[in-house]
Design a protein around this motif. Structure first.
Motif, mmCIF file in Angstrom:
data_model
loop_
_atom_site.group_PDB
_atom_site.id
_atom_site.type_symbol
_atom_site.label_atom_id
_atom_site.label_comp_id
_atom_site.label_asym_id
_atom_site.label_seq_id
_atom_site.Cartn_x
_atom_site.Cartn_y
_atom_site.Cartn_z
ATOM 1 N N UNK A 1 0.795 -1.226 0.000
ATOM 2 C CA UNK A 1 0.000 0.000 0.000
ATOM 3 C C UNK A 1 0.821 1.267 0.000
ATOM 4 N N UNK A 2 2.054 1.207 -0.535
ATOM 5 C CA UNK A 2 2.873 2.414 -0.637
ATOM 6 C C UNK A 2 3.013 2.802 -2.104
ATOM 7 N N UNK A 3 3.587 3.989 -2.346
ATOM 8 C CA UNK A 3 3.841 4.453 -3.731
ATOM 9 C C UNK A 3 2.558 4.480 -4.555
ATOM 10 N N UNK A 4 1.486 4.976 -3.978
ATOM 11 C CA UNK A 4 0.177 4.888 -4.609
ATOM 12 C C UNK A 4 -0.039 5.958 -5.680
ATOM 13 N N UNK A 5 -1.148 5.804 -6.404
ATOM 14 C CA UNK A 5 -1.398 6.659 -7.555
ATOM 15 C C UNK A 5 -2.458 7.726 -7.330
ATOM 16 N N UNK A 6 -2.695 8.500 -8.391
ATOM 17 C CA UNK A 6 -3.676 9.587 -8.371
ATOM 18 C C UNK A 6 -5.092 9.049 -8.191
ATOM 19 N N UNK A 7 -5.934 9.918 -7.637
ATOM 20 C CA UNK A 7 -7.341 9.548 -7.454
ATOM 21 C C UNK A 7 -8.053 9.544 -8.800
ATOM 22 N N UNK A 8 -8.980 8.616 -8.954
ATOM 23 C CA UNK A 8 -9.799 8.519 -10.163
ATOM 24 C C UNK A 8 -11.232 8.883 -9.797
ATOM 25 N N UNK A 9 -11.465 10.178 -9.730
ATOM 26 C CA UNK A 9 -12.777 10.701 -9.346
ATOM 27 C C UNK A 9 -13.087 11.916 -10.209
ATOM 28 N N UNK A 10 -14.309 12.425 -10.092
ATOM 29 C CA UNK A 10 -14.678 13.637 -10.816
ATOM 30 C C UNK A 10 -13.757 14.781 -10.387
ATOM 31 N N UNK A 11 -13.233 15.509 -11.360
ATOM 32 C CA UNK A 11 -12.229 16.533 -11.060
ATOM 33 C C UNK A 11 -12.766 17.653 -10.181
ATOM 34 N N UNK A 12 -14.070 17.872 -10.193
ATOM 35 C CA UNK A 12 -14.636 18.946 -9.375
ATOM 36 C C UNK A 12 -14.371 18.720 -7.889
ATOM 37 N N UNK A 13 -14.304 17.452 -7.469
ATOM 38 C CA UNK A 13 -14.013 17.156 -6.064
ATOM 39 C C UNK A 13 -12.594 17.557 -5.701
ATOM 40 N N UNK A 14 -11.686 17.388 -6.630
ATOM 41 C CA UNK A 14 -10.290 17.747 -6.374
ATOM 42 C C UNK A 14 -10.099 19.250 -6.525
ATOM 43 N N UNK A 15 -10.737 19.848 -7.500
ATOM 44 C CA UNK A 15 -10.583 21.288 -7.748
ATOM 45 C C UNK A 15 -11.070 22.126 -6.575
ATOM 46 N N UNK A 16 -11.958 21.562 -5.752
ATOM 47 C CA UNK A 16 -12.483 22.311 -4.606
ATOM 48 C C UNK A 16 -11.527 22.367 -3.422
ATOM 49 N N UNK A 17 -10.415 21.635 -3.493
ATOM 50 C CA UNK A 17 -9.452 21.654 -2.399
ATOM 51 C C UNK A 17 -8.837 23.038 -2.254
#
Length: 305
Positions: free
Chosen positions: A133-149
């Motif tokens: 569970x190390x060296x993990x990858x990017x989230x695969x979700x709707x970009x609006x959830x990430x853009x709100x950070x």
């Protein structure tokens, strides 16, 4: 994610995969020894040397460049945690070169013999990363959830290319609550902490494992090549693989010039390989005879020339 292969007795998946990588890499080296005129006893000695030097270098780089400790403190590799592949690779390469010099071996042929095993060992290691569970990858979700950070630096790190990380991405995987991936998603407010799994992420560890295995297969094919070609191929191939896959890594921060630490090292390796290739070309031209005296051609036999 399966950090433990067995609970009683406790056997962790990651070190087992590392050992398998060393073992199969050693077998591959031995199978190539005769082709390069390398004594198998030397490869046996190197196989005993590399786990020590490789782990030392990997731990040193983790403490020196990630924990950012002073050199004397970073040398206490038995403390803390974390491994950096490039640290292990550089330390191991130096160990092989030093061994070859001390034993007065044909150094370039030795490096050509060993190089594909590095890619094979890495393939096993990255499978170990996935299980741990190390060296993990990017989230695969709707970009609006990430853009709100609030922190857009974090948003860019955990979803660098939204176009290839959409919601319902077929290769995406989820990790359990105890994983570092899950904790990262909670820390940035992407999930509440009540969920049983993390958000879907790219299995970038497996991407790299597959690409490293393909690189090993391609480099290890029996074919005629100039001395040094195989070693250069593996170095250039992996530097390109690592530079590309780092864009899908959500655990690594920007180190310099908008790149992660491993991307910076990859650029240096590519530049170094380019310099070596140019020097080889220059030296090969300087060794070419310049005489213009006519040479008598042998008589042709049949239509084959």
């Amino acid at each position: 994610m399966k950090p433990a292969l067995l609970l009683y007795p406790h056997i962790s998946a990651y070190p087992v995969l590392l050992l398998l990588g060393f073992f199969f890499g050693w077998l591959l080296c031995r199978s190539r020894a005769e082709r390069y005129g390398i004594g198998k006893n030397h490869l046996d000695n190197i196989a005993l040397l590399l786990p020590i030097t490789g782990l030392f270098g990997a731990r040193l780089f983790a403490r020196l460049f990630y924990a950012k400790l002073p050199l004397l403190e970073a040398l206490k590799v038995w403390e803390g945690e974390g491994l950096v592949f490039y640290g292990g690779f550089i330390a191991s390469a130096l160990a092989v070169i030093l061994y070859g010099v001390l034993r007065k071996m044909p150094l370039v042929r030795l490096l050509d013999c060993v190089a594909p095993s590095v890619a094979l060992g890495l393939a096993f290691g990255r499978v170990g990363c996935f299980l741990a569970g190390c060296c993990w990858g990017d989230v695969c979700i709707d970009h609006s959830q990430v853009a709100s950070l609030r922190d857009q630096t974090v948003a860019l790190r955990i979803q660098t290319f939204p176009a290839i990380s959409p919601e319902q991405f077929p290769l995406a995987v989820q990790f359990p609550q105890k994983s570092a991936i899950y904790k990262q998603h909670v820390r940035h407010g992407l999930i509440s902490g009540a969920e049983s799994k993390s958000l879907p992420v790219h299995p970038v560890q497996l991407y790299e494992a597959v690409l490293a295995a393909l690189l090993c297969f391609y480099a290890a094919r029996p074919r005629l090549a100039k001395p040094g070609d195989v070693a250069l191929m593996v170095m250039v191939g992996y530097a390109l693989i690592r530079f590309a896959t780092e864009f899908l890594r959500a655990d690594n921060k920007v180190y310099a010039l908008g790149m992660t630490f491993s991307q910076v090292v990859s650029v240096y390796i590519l530049l170094g390989c380019a310099v070596i290739a140019l020097l080889r070309q220059f030296l090969s031209r300087s060794d070419t005879p310049t005489t213009t005296e006519p040479v008598e051609e042998p008589a042709a036999v049949g239509n084959f020339r």
